[in-house]
Scaffold this motif. Structure first.
Motif, PDB file in Angstrom:
ATOM      1  N   LYS A  54      82.368 -13.134  31.709  1.00  0.00           N
ATOM      2  CA  LYS A  54      81.605 -14.142  32.451  1.00  0.00           C
ATOM      3  C   LYS A  54      80.288 -13.559  32.963  1.00  0.00           C
ATOM      4  CE  LYS A  54      82.278 -18.485  33.884  1.00  0.00           C
ATOM      5  NZ  LYS A  54      82.631 -19.571  32.939  1.00  0.00           N
ATOM      6  N   LEU A  55      80.360 -12.383  33.555  1.00  0.00           N
ATOM      7  CA  LEU A  55      79.179 -11.779  34.177  1.00  0.00           C
ATOM      8  C   LEU A  55      78.292 -11.045  33.184  1.00  0.00           C
ATOM      9  CD1 LEU A  55      80.776 -10.337  37.445  1.00  0.00           C
ATOM     10  CD2 LEU A  55      79.272 -12.309  37.276  1.00  0.00           C
ATOM     11  N   LEU A  56      78.903 -10.236  32.306  1.00  0.00           N
ATOM     12  CA  LEU A  56      78.121  -9.334  31.467  1.00  0.00           C
ATOM     13  C   LEU A  56      77.744  -9.924  30.115  1.00  0.00           C
ATOM     14  CD1 LEU A  56      79.553  -7.329  33.563  1.00  0.00           C
ATOM     15  CD2 LEU A  56      79.052  -5.587  31.871  1.00  0.00           C
ATOM     16  N   LYS A  57      78.457 -10.949  29.671  1.00  0.00           N
ATOM     17  CA  LYS A  57      78.148 -11.526  28.361  1.00  0.00           C
ATOM     18  C   LYS A  57      77.557 -12.926  28.470  1.00  0.00           C
ATOM     19  CE  LYS A  57      81.599  -8.795  25.809  1.00  0.00           C
ATOM     20  NZ  LYS A  57      82.787  -8.834  24.923  1.00  0.00           N
ATOM     21  N   GLU A  58      78.161 -13.759  29.336  1.00  0.00           N
ATOM     22  CA  GLU A  58      77.663 -15.129  29.479  1.00  0.00           C
ATOM     23  C   GLU A  58      76.591 -15.243  30.560  1.00  0.00           C
ATOM     24  OE1 GLU A  58      80.871 -17.942  29.951  1.00  0.00           O
ATOM     25  OE2 GLU A  58      82.240 -16.673  28.799  1.00  0.00           O
ATOM     26  N   PHE A  59      76.494 -14.237  31.442  1.00  0.00           N
ATOM     27  CA  PHE A  59      75.547 -14.248  32.567  1.00  0.00           C
ATOM     28  C   PHE A  59      75.748 -15.486  33.438  1.00  0.00           C
ATOM     29  CE2 PHE A  59      72.628 -11.967  29.384  1.00  0.00           C
ATOM     30  CZ  PHE A  59      73.224 -10.745  29.658  1.00  0.00           C
ATOM     31  N   LYS A  60      77.001 -15.787  33.758  1.00  0.00           N
ATOM     32  CA  LYS A  60      77.319 -16.944  34.601  1.00  0.00           C
ATOM     33  C   LYS A  60      78.091 -16.487  35.833  1.00  0.00           C
ATOM     34  CE  LYS A  60      77.519 -20.404  30.877  1.00  0.00           C
ATOM     35  NZ  LYS A  60      78.379 -21.394  30.176  1.00  0.00           N
ATOM     36  N   HIS A  61      77.911 -17.245  36.924  1.00  0.00           N
ATOM     37  CA  HIS A  61      78.612 -16.901  38.156  1.00  0.00           C
ATOM     38  C   HIS A  61      80.037 -17.455  38.119  1.00  0.00           C
ATOM     39  CE1 HIS A  61      76.961 -20.966  39.217  1.00  0.00           C
ATOM     40  NE2 HIS A  61      78.203 -21.107  39.673  1.00  0.00           N
ATOM     41  N   PHE A  62      80.870 -16.916  38.988  1.00  0.00           N
ATOM     42  CA  PHE A  62      82.207 -17.481  39.161  1.00  0.00           C
ATOM     43  C   PHE A  62      82.635 -17.258  40.608  1.00  0.00           C
ATOM     44  CE2 PHE A  62      83.145 -13.068  38.061  1.00  0.00           C
ATOM     45  CZ  PHE A  62      84.165 -12.738  38.941  1.00  0.00           C
ATOM     46  N   SER A  63      83.613 -18.060  41.048  1.00  0.00           N
ATOM     47  CA  SER A  63      84.063 -17.984  42.431  1.00  0.00           C
ATOM     48  C   SER A  63      85.557 -17.704  42.488  1.00  0.00           C
ATOM     49  CB  SER A  63      83.749 -19.291  43.175  1.00  0.00           C
ATOM     50  OG  SER A  63      84.438 -20.366  42.556  1.00  0.00           O
ATOM     51  N   VAL A  64      85.963 -17.167  43.621  1.00  0.00           N
ATOM     52  CA  VAL A  64      87.385 -16.975  43.909  1.00  0.00           C
ATOM     53  C   VAL A  64      87.615 -17.650  45.265  1.00  0.00           C
ATOM     54  CG1 VAL A  64      89.265 -15.332  44.173  1.00  0.00           C
ATOM     55  CG2 VAL A  64      87.308 -14.749  42.726  1.00  0.00           C
ATOM     56  N   SER A  65      88.151 -18.862  45.263  1.00  0.00           N
ATOM     57  CA  SER A  65      88.259 -19.624  46.504  1.00  0.00           C
ATOM     58  C   SER A  65      89.400 -19.140  47.384  1.00  0.00           C
ATOM     59  CB  SER A  65      88.423 -21.117  46.200  1.00  0.00           C
ATOM     60  OG  SER A  65      89.622 -21.333  45.470  1.00  0.00           O
ATOM     61  N   ASP A  66      90.435 -18.545  46.788  1.00  0.00           N
ATOM     62  CA  ASP A  66      91.573 -18.056  47.576  1.00  0.00           C
ATOM     63  C   ASP A  66      91.984 -16.686  47.013  1.00  0.00           C
ATOM     64  OD1 ASP A  66      93.930 -17.557  48.912  1.00  0.00           O
ATOM     65  OD2 ASP A  66      94.562 -19.654  48.885  1.00  0.00           O
ATOM     66  N   VAL A  67      91.454 -15.642  47.629  1.00  0.00           N
ATOM     67  CA  VAL A  67      91.684 -14.284  47.139  1.00  0.00           C
ATOM     68  C   VAL A  67      93.158 -13.904  47.215  1.00  0.00           C
ATOM     69  CG1 VAL A  67      91.204 -11.833  47.544  1.00  0.00           C
ATOM     70  CG2 VAL A  67      89.350 -13.506  47.666  1.00  0.00           C
ATOM     71  N   ASP A  68      93.819 -14.233  48.331  1.00  0.00           N
ATOM     72  CA  ASP A  68      95.227 -13.856  48.493  1.00  0.00           C
ATOM     73  C   ASP A  68      96.101 -14.488  47.411  1.00  0.00           C
ATOM     74  OD1 ASP A  68      94.511 -12.375  50.664  1.00  0.00           O
ATOM     75  OD2 ASP A  68      95.074 -13.878  52.147  1.00  0.00           O
ATOM     76  N   LYS A  69      95.832 -15.747  47.133  1.00  0.00           N
ATOM     77  CA  LYS A  69      96.608 -16.457  46.109  1.00  0.00           C
ATOM     78  C   LYS A  69      96.396 -15.816  44.737  1.00  0.00           C
ATOM     79  CE  LYS A  69      97.257 -21.069  44.098  1.00  0.00           C
ATOM     80  NZ  LYS A  69      96.801 -22.481  44.137  1.00  0.00           N
ATOM     81  N   MET A  70      95.128 -15.508  44.423  1.00  0.00           N
ATOM     82  CA  MET A  70      94.819 -14.890  43.137  1.00  0.00           C
ATOM     83  C   MET A  70      95.412 -13.483  43.035  1.00  0.00           C
ATOM     84  SD  MET A  70      93.331 -16.892  41.076  1.00  0.00           S
ATOM     85  CE  MET A  70      92.826 -15.677  39.876  1.00  0.00           C
ATOM     86  N   PHE A  71      95.477 -12.788  44.169  1.00  0.00           N
ATOM     87  CA  PHE A  71      96.065 -11.450  44.175  1.00  0.00           C
ATOM     88  C   PHE A  71      97.541 -11.510  43.799  1.00  0.00           C
ATOM     89  CE2 PHE A  71      98.109  -7.856  46.407  1.00  0.00           C
ATOM     90  CZ  PHE A  71      97.409  -6.804  45.819  1.00  0.00           C
TER      91      PHE A  71
END
Length: 790
Positions: free
Chosen positions: A311-328
């Motif tokens: 996402k960051l290094l190839k597509e050069f697009k931003h992304f979000s993590v709305s709930d870090v604990d849940k994703m962890f």
């Protein structure tokens, strides 16, 4: 209390609704009965209170007539729009607000009881002149464009600063000259245009209270938080000085909090190193990277999961993590960036690439300690500010590249300040040629008719000293290896061990009898190819382990050879060079103040230096031969001082070495030019080349008819070829003898001819030494050595 109290202004303010009521006078005669009736009711109220039309300045009266004023302003402050519009009625350049919309009142109430409303961008120091400029437009038709945006900064219920732009409606006011108001002419106006800073002049043209402001103004206010936040981000990024301040990051985070409407937002950065494919921390006041956490650098593949990497290094697009604990929990701690955020207590985050057409430059990291406040929806706000961040990153990368280049130039290929002007001139011409489309060529830089000075403090017998140290190291290592093999034969007799002992004896005999240029390399290869392999085999024998450990512990880790004596020699040479070079550099600063000249020095087995002095270097029409003579005397004196400094420090060096000093005199002016390929100055022309030949060979020259070198420890040798040089330097020597720098044993000797150089002579004279800086006694070299050894 009066509105005008404690205010120095050319305006005397009277709050009046006359201009507003004049419009209702017209509306009272309207054919529209509803409009006419309403206008008559307003006029009837105003008729009961003449001061509303005539004007007043008592603040208490504003409170008393609050209801009547609101009634008069009902059309300008519509009750239908009062919860939407942000609007106030006030007088200019005053905090007095006598009517406001419901939304404005709510904004002020939310800001808190301790909040004080002040206009930002109002130039307090220039307020008097601003008022004068308004008068020029109102009364005389001279329209000075003094408009600039004014703002309120007001915190919301979360303590986040919001920005409100103020637009003034001046339809209901007038400015009237008083009797003491001078009439402003075209000449006055022309004079004022060129004297903005002259407050006394403005006060003379517009004395205090010389005009009356009658009326009121309506402030239409708009929430421009997003636009102002973007502008503030842009300003912060543009300002180079701000970025170096400790408060920059804190202020930057406050701006992002305003943009997103989220309190306590944090902003981090990480640089992308394309060559190594790693993220790196930005070093600066308060700079942090939430992607890297406590580490300073991390490989991109180890900092991100595959999806976020793409996402960051190839597509050069931003992304979000709305709930870090849940994703962890979902990733079971296997997503590196999620783990890093979780460890730092981050609850929601946005990662956005800072990229241009050349690729990724870095990552901006926006984080919050509250979940879901940063998400894929409000992440789109970054689209308005990323172009400015990208521009700042490009500029920072360019500045860093320029800084790196400047450091390389300074540390590796520095241009001496005395000739920097000439290089700058050619660089400007080079740039100019490129800009106008011509072929840009960096022209040859040369200085004509300059006088050279050369001197050196050489380590005496450096080759012999290093050879001795080398033989000692090799002999010790050979003897140690021989002992081990002799012990090995008692445990495990192999003919090869006997052969190694024989070979070692041969090398030891060669070291004692005839040490040759390649002896060191031959013995090093012998250890590398034969001995090391055999010794590692012997390590399995228990009885030899202790002896082998001692042997290997004595070896240098990098060279895998015994390097004690050679290391002591190398350290001594390095210390001598460092001390003598530092002293020469410090002394040079004084010489430059006497008269600017070119100077360069080199560290070899000792320290040598070149100096060039002349008109073409200084650029000014100021050169006189007296400056050359002065520099020659300075050089001779400094060489004496360096000799003294060396022998005062000699006892601190690991190896006791001696030095010999020499000065080469060349009395004819020559030309030097900068050699671009070698990045240094060199003499120009066949005749001038003779000077360089002498420099390279003269320290090895012998006195005619002997095998004695011209340079000798304890003495300074002055090599020359012309009688006038001899006379000149004998004068300097006599002066320095009187100052107790030099002894009385002056001798003049002839030198054996060098290749292509004949007729050289030398003056040799002994230096007088002190045992220390505090010592006032004087010693010859022999006396000094006796004193030191005593």
């Amino acid at each position: 209390m009066d509105i005008n109290d404690n205010i120095e202004s050319p305006l005397k303010i009277k709050l009046s609704f006359d201009k507003l009521l004049q419009q209702y006078d017209v509306l009272a005669d309207s054919d529209n009965d509803f409009v006419a009736e309403k206008a008559k009711r307003i006029l009837e109220v105003a008729k009961q209170y003449p001061e509303l039309r005539d004007g007043f300045s008592k603040i208490d009266l504003v409170k008393e007539r609050e209801e009547e004023i609101a009634f008069l302003l009902q059309d300008t402050f519509s009750p239908l729009l009062t919860h939407n519009e942000i609007k106030t009625a006030t007088v200019p350049f005053h905090d007095l607000i006598f009517n406001a919309s419901a939304r404005f009142k709510k904004i002020i109430k939310t800001a808190g009881d301790d909040f004080e409303l002040h206009i930002k961008n109002m130039p307090d120091d220039d307020e008097y002149i601003v008022v004068c400029a308004i008068i020029l437009g109102f009364c005389y038709g001279f329209n000075l464009n003094f408009k600039r945006p004014f703002y309120y900064e007001i915190p919301d219920e979360n303590g986040i600063i919001r920005y409100y732009k103020i637009l003034y409606n001046a339809d209901f006011c007038e400015i009237i000259p008083n009797e003491n108001a001078p009439v402003i002419t075209q000449d006055d106006y022309d004079e004022l245009l060129d004297n903005f800073e002259n407050i006394d002049l403005w006060k003379a043209k517009f004395p205090p209270n010389s005009y009356t402001f009658k009326g009121f103004v309506i402030s239409n206010i708009f929430d421009v938080t997003d636009d102002q936040s973007i502008s503030n981000i842009k300003s912060s990024l543009i300002s180079k000085d701000k970025r170096k301040q400790n408060s920059f990051v804190e202020g930057f985070q406050d701006i992002f909090s305003s943009l997103f409407g989220i309190k306590d937002l944090k902003v981090g950065f990480s640089i992308y190193n394309r060559e190594d494919d790693v993220f790196e921390r930005i070093y600066g006041s308060g700079m942090h990277s939430y992607l890297l956490g406590e580490t300073t650098t991390k490989e991109c593949a180890n900092a991100l999961c595959t999806w976020s990497y793409d996402k960051l290094l190839k597509e050069f697009k931003h992304f979000s993590v709305s709930d870090v604990d849940k994703m962890f929990e979902l990733s079971q701690g296997k997503a590196p960036h999620i783990s890093s955020l979780h460890q730092q207590g981050v609850k929601s985050a946005i990662f956005a690439p800072i990229a241009n057409d050349k690729g990724l430059m870095g990552i901006i990291e926006i984080v919050s300690n509250k979940k879901q406040v940063l998400n894929s929806v409000n992440a789109n706000k970054l689209g308005d500010v990323l172009p400015y961040i990208v521009s700042a990153a490009e500029r920072a990368i360019e500045e860093e590249a320029n800084l790196i280049e400047a450091i390389i130039q300074k540390e590796c290929t520095s241009i001496h300040p005395s000739v920097h002007w000439r290089f700058a001139k050619e660089a400007k011409n080079f740039i100019k040629a490129e800009l106008i489309g011509e072929q840009a060529i960096f022209k040859k830089i040369a200085f004509e008719n300059i006088y050279p000075l050369y001197g050196q403090m050489d380590i005496k017998g450096s080759s012999e000293a290093r050879n001795t140290a080398t033989k000692q190291d090799l002999a010790l290592q050979l003897s140690a290896a021989k002992t081990i093999f002799e012990m090995a034969m008692q445990v495990e007799f192999l003919p090869i061990y006997d052969q190694f002992v024989f070979q070692i004896d041969e090398y030891l005999r060669g070291l004692n009898e005839q040490f040759q240029v390649d002896s060191e390399q031959q013995i090093s290869d012998f250890f590398k190819n034969d001995i090391d392999v055999a010794l590692k085999h012997l390590y399995v024998i228990d009885g030899l382990k202790a002896e082998l450990d001692i042997y290997f512990d004595t070896l240098d880790d990098k060279l895998n050879m015994l390097y004690n004596n050679r290391k002591q020699y190398d350290n001594t040479v390095a210390m001598i060079n460092k001390n003598m070079a530092a002293m020469l550099d410090k002394k040079q600063q004084d010489a430059q103040r006497m008269y600017p000249h070119y100077f360069e020095r080199f560290k070899t087995d000792g320290v040598e230096h070149n100096m060039y002095i002349g008109e073409s270097i200084t650029k000014a029409d100021s050169f006189n031969p007296i400056y050359l003579y002065n520099l020659r005397l300075w050089q001779l004196q400094v060489m004496c001082e360096m000799e003294n400094s060396f022998y005062q420090k000699q006892h601190k060096f690991p190896v006791a070495l001696d030095v010999a000093s020499m000065i080469l005199v060349f009395n004819q002016p020559l030309t030097i030019s900068f050699r671009m390929d070698e990045k240094q100055f060199d003499v120009d022309g066949t005749y001038n080349a003779r000077y360089e030949i002498v420099k390279k060979r003269v320290d090895k020259a012998y006195i005619k008819g002997t095998t004695e070198r011209v340079t000798q420890k304890g003495k300074i040798s002055i090599v020359y070829s012309q009688k006038q040089d001899e006379i000149e330097y004998l004068r300097y020597i006599k002066f320095l003898q009187a100052k107790n720098y030099l002894d009385t044993d002056v001798e003049i000797v002839e030198l054996q001819d060098l290749q292509a150089v004949t007729g050289l002579k030398a003056i040799r004279v002994s230096v007088l030494y002190h045992k220390s800086e505090e010592d006032k006694s004087f010693y010859t070299y022999e006396d000094l050595m006796k004193e030191i050894k005593a």
